[in-house]
Design a protein around this motif. Sequence first.
Motif, PDB file in Angstrom:
ATOM      1  N   ARG A 189       0.824  -1.223   0.000  1.00 10.18           N
ATOM      2  CA  ARG A 189       0.000   0.000   0.000  1.00 10.18           C
ATOM      3  C   ARG A 189       0.852   1.265   0.000  1.00 10.18           C
ATOM      4  N   ASP A 244       4.745 -12.151   8.951  1.00  9.74           N
ATOM      5  CA  ASP A 244       3.745 -11.092   8.957  1.00  9.74           C
ATOM      6  C   ASP A 244       4.455  -9.819   8.528  1.00  9.74           C
ATOM      7  N   VAL A 266       4.465  -5.875   8.245  1.00  8.20           N
ATOM      8  CA  VAL A 266       3.864  -4.718   8.900  1.00  8.20           C
ATOM      9  C   VAL A 266       3.960  -3.547   7.922  1.00  8.20           C
ATOM     10  N   ARG A 267       2.803  -3.109   7.473  1.00 11.26           N
ATOM     11  CA  ARG A 267       2.769  -1.990   6.534  1.00 11.26           C
ATOM     12  C   ARG A 267       3.027  -0.678   7.271  1.00 11.26           C
ATOM     13  N   ASP A 317       1.159   1.825   7.558  1.00 11.03           N
ATOM     14  CA  ASP A 317      -0.013   2.247   8.331  1.00 11.03           C
ATOM     15  C   ASP A 317      -0.255   1.337   9.544  1.00 11.03           C
ATOM     16  N   LYS A 318       0.693   0.422   9.796  1.00 17.73           N
ATOM     17  CA  LYS A 318       0.688  -0.518  10.937  1.00 17.73           C
ATOM     18  C   LYS A 318      -0.289  -1.678  10.754  1.00 17.73           C
ATOM     19  N   SER A 319      -0.954  -1.769   9.609  1.00 16.93           N
ATOM     20  CA  SER A 319      -1.760  -2.955   9.344  1.00 16.93           C
ATOM     21  C   SER A 319      -0.803  -4.105   9.044  1.00 16.93           C
ATOM     22  N   VAL A 320      -1.265  -5.312   9.296  1.00 13.33           N
ATOM     23  CA  VAL A 320      -0.420  -6.492   9.174  1.00 13.33           C
ATOM     24  C   VAL A 320      -1.022  -7.435   8.156  1.00 13.33           C
ATOM     25  N   ILE A 321      -0.158  -8.038   7.350  1.00 13.11           N
ATOM     26  CA  ILE A 321      -0.614  -8.988   6.344  1.00 13.11           C
ATOM     27  C   ILE A 321       0.310 -10.210   6.374  1.00 13.11           C
ATOM     28  N   SER A 337      -3.528 -14.268   3.407  1.00 13.96           N
ATOM     29  CA  SER A 337      -4.588 -13.995   4.382  1.00 13.96           C
ATOM     30  C   SER A 337      -5.705 -15.035   4.285  1.00 13.96           C
TER      31      SER A 337
END
Length: 126
Positions: A41, A83, A85-86, A88-92, A119
Amino acid sequence: MEDKREAIYKTLLKISPDAVCLFDGDGEIIMCNNKASELLRLPREEIIGIHAYSLVYPEVISEVRAVREIVDRDGFLLNRRFDVVREDKSVIPVEVSYSGVTGDNGLIKGYLAVFRDISDKVRTEE
């Protein structure tokens, strides 16, 4: 012939269903494809220069170092889960395969990582 090969490589990166990042020997991203931009992103221009360690939680940096040691020894490592860590702190969750990139002297000068979002796979397993 070299121009033709380069065009083929660029096309491969463009159409790959997986994210692809090329890291220098210090672990900084020096190239990525559009799928990596989509997954992280971030625009491709902002991905360049990001260090591998900033893409994972601090507590798994030792695992990233261990991956590098395996790739340095064996030349590659397939299907390792991390995992990501983007910014924006979202994790995928991703599955990553790594390869060393060698210079003319045969020594590893960088690393190629090919990764995909898993995911759906993780949700199914849970």
